[in-house]
Structures are given as C-alpha cells and as structure tokens.
Design a protein around this motif. Structure first.
Motif, PDB file in Angstrom:
ATOM      1  N   VAL A 252       0.829  -1.210   0.000  1.00 52.57           N
ATOM      2  CA  VAL A 252       0.000   0.000   0.000  1.00 52.57           C
ATOM      3  C   VAL A 252       0.862   1.258   0.000  1.00 52.57           C
ATOM      4  CG1 VAL A 252      -1.511   1.369   1.476  1.00 52.57           C
ATOM      5  CG2 VAL A 252      -2.096  -0.983   0.958  1.00 52.57           C
ATOM      6  N   GLY A 253       1.922   1.271   0.814  1.00 52.17           N
ATOM      7  CA  GLY A 253       2.773   2.458   0.893  1.00 52.17           C
ATOM      8  C   GLY A 253       3.430   2.822  -0.432  1.00 52.17           C
ATOM      9  N   PRO A 254       4.192   1.907  -1.065  1.00 50.24           N
ATOM     10  CA  PRO A 254       4.795   2.232  -2.369  1.00 50.24           C
ATOM     11  C   PRO A 254       3.768   2.537  -3.452  1.00 50.24           C
ATOM     12  CG  PRO A 254       5.884   0.334  -1.385  1.00 50.24           C
ATOM     13  CD  PRO A 254       4.693   0.617  -0.543  1.00 50.24           C
ATOM     14  N   LEU A 255       2.641   1.831  -3.458  1.00 47.54           N
ATOM     15  CA  LEU A 255       1.621   2.110  -4.470  1.00 47.54           C
ATOM     16  C   LEU A 255       0.994   3.487  -4.265  1.00 47.54           C
ATOM     17  CD1 LEU A 255      -0.243  -1.303  -4.871  1.00 47.54           C
ATOM     18  CD2 LEU A 255       1.308  -0.195  -6.481  1.00 47.54           C
ATOM     19  N   PHE A 256       0.842   3.910  -3.013  1.00 48.90           N
ATOM     20  CA  PHE A 256       0.284   5.236  -2.757  1.00 48.90           C
ATOM     21  C   PHE A 256       1.218   6.324  -3.287  1.00 48.90           C
ATOM     22  CE2 PHE A 256      -0.311   8.915   0.128  1.00 48.90           C
ATOM     23  CZ  PHE A 256      -1.613   9.230  -0.239  1.00 48.90           C
ATOM     24  N   VAL A 257       2.528   6.161  -3.079  1.00 47.85           N
ATOM     25  CA  VAL A 257       3.494   7.129  -3.619  1.00 47.85           C
ATOM     26  C   VAL A 257       3.453   7.122  -5.143  1.00 47.85           C
ATOM     27  CG1 VAL A 257       5.940   7.726  -3.744  1.00 47.85           C
ATOM     28  CG2 VAL A 257       4.964   6.944  -1.590  1.00 47.85           C
ATOM     29  N   LEU A 258       3.315   5.938  -5.748  1.00 50.34           N
ATOM     30  CA  LEU A 258       3.237   5.838  -7.200  1.00 50.34           C
ATOM     31  C   LEU A 258       1.984   6.523  -7.742  1.00 50.34           C
ATOM     32  CD1 LEU A 258       4.480   4.682  -9.789  1.00 50.34           C
ATOM     33  CD2 LEU A 258       3.188   2.589  -9.386  1.00 50.34           C
ATOM     34  N   VAL A 259       0.864   6.371  -7.045  1.00 50.13           N
ATOM     35  CA  VAL A 259      -0.376   7.022  -7.478  1.00 50.13           C
ATOM     36  C   VAL A 259      -0.256   8.537  -7.384  1.00 50.13           C
ATOM     37  CG1 VAL A 259      -2.798   7.358  -6.863  1.00 50.13           C
ATOM     38  CG2 VAL A 259      -1.871   5.060  -7.010  1.00 50.13           C
ATOM     39  N   LEU A 260       0.325   9.041  -6.295  1.00 52.18           N
ATOM     40  CA  LEU A 260       0.529  10.485  -6.167  1.00 52.18           C
ATOM     41  C   LEU A 260       1.429  11.024  -7.269  1.00 52.18           C
ATOM     42  CD1 LEU A 260       0.968  11.038  -2.313  1.00 52.18           C
ATOM     43  CD2 LEU A 260      -1.033  11.516  -3.720  1.00 52.18           C
ATOM     44  N   LEU A 261       2.488  10.270  -7.578  1.00 56.66           N
ATOM     45  CA  LEU A 261       3.384  10.698  -8.650  1.00 56.66           C
ATOM     46  C   LEU A 261       2.667  10.696  -9.992  1.00 56.66           C
ATOM     47  CD1 LEU A 261       6.263  11.470  -9.502  1.00 56.66           C
ATOM     48  CD2 LEU A 261       6.762   9.040  -9.726  1.00 56.66           C
ATOM     49  N   TRP A 262       1.842   9.708 -10.230  1.00 55.81           N
ATOM     50  CA  TRP A 262       1.088   9.634 -11.488  1.00 55.81           C
ATOM     51  C   TRP A 262       0.113  10.809 -11.616  1.00 55.81           C
ATOM     52  CZ3 TRP A 262      -3.848   6.352 -12.134  1.00 55.81           C
ATOM     53  CH2 TRP A 262      -4.315   6.475 -13.437  1.00 55.81           C
ATOM     54  N   VAL A 263      -0.597  11.121 -10.534  1.00 57.71           N
ATOM     55  CA  VAL A 263      -1.546  12.242 -10.566  1.00 57.71           C
ATOM     56  C   VAL A 263      -0.810  13.557 -10.810  1.00 57.71           C
ATOM     57  CG1 VAL A 263      -3.166  13.564  -9.160  1.00 57.71           C
ATOM     58  CG2 VAL A 263      -3.251  11.076  -9.137  1.00 57.71           C
ATOM     59  N   PHE A 264       0.335  13.722 -10.170  1.00 58.01           N
ATOM     60  CA  PHE A 264       1.090  14.971 -10.314  1.00 58.01           C
ATOM     61  C   PHE A 264       1.641  15.126 -11.732  1.00 58.01           C
ATOM     62  CE2 PHE A 264       4.822  17.708  -9.594  1.00 58.01           C
ATOM     63  CZ  PHE A 264       4.197  18.765  -8.972  1.00 58.01           C
ATOM     64  N   VAL A 265       2.197  14.048 -12.296  1.00 58.29           N
ATOM     65  CA  VAL A 265       2.738  14.106 -13.663  1.00 58.29           C
ATOM     66  C   VAL A 265       1.614  14.329 -14.674  1.00 58.29           C
ATOM     67  CG1 VAL A 265       3.908  12.756 -15.451  1.00 58.29           C
ATOM     68  CG2 VAL A 265       4.765  12.735 -13.102  1.00 58.29           C
ATOM     69  N   ARG A 266       0.490  13.694 -14.476  1.00 55.67           N
ATOM     70  CA  ARG A 266      -0.641  13.913 -15.383  1.00 55.67           C
ATOM     71  C   ARG A 266      -1.109  15.365 -15.329  1.00 55.67           C
ATOM     72  NH1 ARG A 266      -6.327  11.200 -13.999  1.00 55.67           N
ATOM     73  NH2 ARG A 266      -6.161  12.860 -12.431  1.00 55.67           N
ATOM     74  N   PHE A 267      -1.123  15.933 -14.140  1.00 57.36           N
ATOM     75  CA  PHE A 267      -1.513  17.332 -13.987  1.00 57.36           C
ATOM     76  C   PHE A 267      -0.554  18.261 -14.726  1.00 57.36           C
ATOM     77  CE2 PHE A 267      -0.732  21.234 -11.493  1.00 57.36           C
ATOM     78  CZ  PHE A 267      -1.953  21.861 -11.674  1.00 57.36           C
ATOM     79  N   ARG A 268       0.749  17.975 -14.653  1.00 62.00           N
ATOM     80  CA  ARG A 268       1.729  18.853 -15.307  1.00 62.00           C
ATOM     81  C   ARG A 268       1.750  18.651 -16.825  1.00 62.00           C
ATOM     82  NH1 ARG A 268       3.770  21.504 -18.108  1.00 62.00           N
ATOM     83  NH2 ARG A 268       5.802  22.568 -18.064  1.00 62.00           N
ATOM     84  N   VAL A 269       1.685  17.426 -17.301  1.00 61.77           N
ATOM     85  CA  VAL A 269       1.835  17.157 -18.734  1.00 61.77           C
ATOM     86  C   VAL A 269       0.585  17.561 -19.504  1.00 61.77           C
ATOM     87  CG1 VAL A 269       2.178  15.340 -20.443  1.00 61.77           C
ATOM     88  CG2 VAL A 269       3.527  15.352 -18.338  1.00 61.77           C
ATOM     89  N   PHE A 270      -0.591  17.182 -18.999  1.00 59.60           N
ATOM     90  CA  PHE A 270      -1.825  17.409 -19.738  1.00 59.60           C
ATOM     91  C   PHE A 270      -2.613  18.624 -19.242  1.00 59.60           C
ATOM     92  CE2 PHE A 270      -0.970  12.843 -19.971  1.00 59.60           C
ATOM     93  CZ  PHE A 270      -0.905  12.696 -21.350  1.00 59.60           C
ATOM     94  N   GLY A 271      -2.084  19.319 -18.212  1.00 59.43           N
ATOM     95  CA  GLY A 271      -2.826  20.444 -17.668  1.00 59.43           C
ATOM     96  C   GLY A 271      -3.024  21.566 -18.660  1.00 59.43           C
ATOM     97  N   ALA A 272      -1.989  21.855 -19.449  1.00 59.01           N
ATOM     98  CA  ALA A 272      -2.091  22.956 -20.408  1.00 59.01           C
ATOM     99  C   ALA A 272      -2.980  22.620 -21.594  1.00 59.01           C
ATOM    100  CB  ALA A 272      -0.692  23.335 -20.890  1.00 59.01           C
ATOM    101  N   LEU A 273      -3.246  21.348 -21.841  1.00 67.55           N
ATOM    102  CA  LEU A 273      -4.032  20.940 -23.011  1.00 67.55           C
ATOM    103  C   LEU A 273      -5.479  20.628 -22.655  1.00 67.55           C
ATOM    104  CD1 LEU A 273      -1.400  18.573 -24.688  1.00 67.55           C
ATOM    105  CD2 LEU A 273      -1.862  20.956 -25.241  1.00 67.55           C
ATOM    106  N   THR A 274      -5.669  19.940 -21.550  1.00 66.17           N
ATOM    107  CA  THR A 274      -7.013  19.474 -21.199  1.00 66.17           C
ATOM    108  C   THR A 274      -7.545  20.098 -19.920  1.00 66.17           C
ATOM    109  OG1 THR A 274      -6.091  17.597 -19.989  1.00 66.17           O
ATOM    110  CG2 THR A 274      -6.560  17.262 -22.318  1.00 66.17           C
ATOM    111  N   TRP A 275      -6.810  21.092 -19.368  1.00 62.88           N
ATOM    112  CA  TRP A 275      -7.222  21.731 -18.128  1.00 62.88           C
ATOM    113  C   TRP A 275      -7.394  20.717 -17.000  1.00 62.88           C
ATOM    114  CZ3 TRP A 275     -11.308  24.261 -21.610  1.00 62.88           C
ATOM    115  CH2 TRP A 275     -10.718  25.305 -22.332  1.00 62.88           C
ATOM    116  N   GLU A 276      -6.387  19.867 -16.903  1.00 60.48           N
ATOM    117  CA  GLU A 276      -6.395  18.898 -15.816  1.00 60.48           C
ATOM    118  C   GLU A 276      -6.321  19.624 -14.478  1.00 60.48           C
ATOM    119  OE1 GLU A 276      -6.545  15.650 -15.379  1.00 60.48           O
ATOM    120  OE2 GLU A 276      -6.818  15.115 -17.476  1.00 60.48           O
ATOM    121  N   SER A 277      -6.879  19.008 -13.474  1.00 54.19           N
ATOM    122  CA  SER A 277      -6.846  19.579 -12.129  1.00 54.19           C
ATOM    123  C   SER A 277      -6.398  18.515 -11.145  1.00 54.19           C
ATOM    124  CB  SER A 277      -8.219  20.112 -11.729  1.00 54.19           C
ATOM    125  OG  SER A 277      -9.145  19.040 -11.620  1.00 54.19           O
TER     126      SER A 277
END
Length: 223
Positions: free
Chosen positions: A58-83
């Motif tokens: 659970v611990g490593p997967l939680f860090v991986l999920v947070l990293l995925w959400v953060f990267v998705r926000f940065r990469v696609f935020g300017a195109l799809t208005w990710e939040s």
C-alpha cells in the motif's frame, strides 16, 4: 481571457466529476481499504500472508499514485485543463513559481540530506549518552585505554556495502575497539583518536537492522 478560461476549466472539472464520480486517489483509498478489510476477515482461513503483503504494497503504491496524478496534472494540464484532486487548475505562472521555489528549497536542503536521513541515528546516539554515559558526555574511544579500571571494549557491527571478491555473503562483520577497527574481509585500521564511543555504540546497535532486516532476511514484511 484568463477568467473565462478558469471558469470554463472549472465547469469542465465539475462535469468530469459528475460523469466519473470518483478520483484516482479516491479509488485507490477505497480499494485499499476494502482489500485490507477483506484480508483481515479472511485471517482465520488463509492466515496473515495476504494482509502482510497488502500492508507492504500500500505504501509504495500510494506514492506511485501520487506521482502519477502529479505528472498527469503537469503534462496534460495545459491541453485538457487537468486539475489536482483538490480542484487546483493548472496555470503556467503558478507552475513556474512552484518550480522556482522547489528548486531553491532543493539547493538549500541538499547539503543536509545525509543529516536528515541520519536523524534517527542522532536521536539513538543522544539517548545512549543520556542513559549510559557519565553526565551524558561522550568520550573518544581510544581514551578508554587510559583508564586502568575500564575493560577492553569490543563492539561489533555490519557492513552491507562491501563484499570481497568471490564472497557469497550479504554482509561483512566489523569490530570496533580502542585499538583497531575492521574485520578479516575489510582489513583493519587504527582507531582514530577522535572516534566517538557513542557513535560506535550506535553503529553497533544499528547493525542488527542492516544485517537481519535488510540483508540476511528476504521477508517482505521486514522490508
């Protein structure tokens, strides 16, 4: 234009939430909770192996999920208005300020990185001095030789970062004394005149964690 863009982005975010109803972190949280409750209920049937594996993942997967959400926000935020999950909408100026401050903090904390990692070691050494040293004062290890009433102290430790050629072991045993430090595998050196007795004692106590929990045992629960 900025206000209209933000209002449109907020409407888009609200529409996505109405459609999906769940965020990535929400799905991970409730999925982990349901899995652990199920594993707890099945303890009398299948034992504790499943629950132990879940707690370790659970611990490593939680860090991986947070990293995925953060990267998705940065990469696609300017195109799809990710939040982000809290509703923060991507804005280039805000991101630039965040990157600038994060870089400054990294430059400030990088020289003290090893000190932050060794915080528990410092705490353990301080507790040893407070409980077992006279007036809670540390002494240099070689100074013990000057006291005729003090026995010849030998402390042991382990090294998990050194392995001689053709050695199949996971660790190398070390010894610390007022005269020499080392082992047959690493070789011996003279104990430095400034070597701390409290530090050597703390290293000796920490050797059990490195040797048993991290090097000699492959149990997932210990890792």
């Amino acid at each position: 234009r900025t206000q209209s863009r933000e209002s449109l982005a907020k409407k888009t975010v609200m529409l996505r939430r109405e459609i999906s109803g769940w965020g990535v972190i929400d799905l991970f949280f409730w999925g982990s909770l349901v899995s652990m409750v199920a594993a707890t209920c099945l303890l009398p049937v299948i034992g504790s192996a499943l629950l132990t594996d879940l707690l370790c993942l659970v611990g490593p997967l939680f860090v991986l999920v947070l990293l995925w959400v953060f990267v998705r926000f940065r990469v696609f935020g300017a195109l799809t208005w990710e939040s982000l999950e809290g509703g923060m909408i991507y804005d280039p100026s805000t991101w630039e300020r965040f990157s600038r401050y994060a870089l400054l903090l990294a430059f400030f904390f990088m020289p003290f990185y090893e000190d932050f990692r060794a915080f528990l070691h410092f705490y353990y050494r301080r507790r040893l001095k407070g409980n077992f040293f006279y007036r809670a004062r540390d002494v240099c290890f070689p100074e013990l030789l000057k006291c005729p009433y003090c026995p010849f102290v030998i402390l042991t430790g382990t090294s998990s970062d050194f392995r001689p050629p053709h050695d199949l072991g996971n660790i190398c045993e070390l010894s610390f004394s007022p005269l020499h430090c080392g082992s047959l595998e690493t070789g011996y050196i003279h104990t430095r005149s400034y070597s701390s007795l409290a530090k050597c004692a703390a290293l000796s106590g920490a050797g059990s964690l490195d040797a048993i929990a991290l090097s000699m045992s492959k149990a997932l629960s210990l890792r």
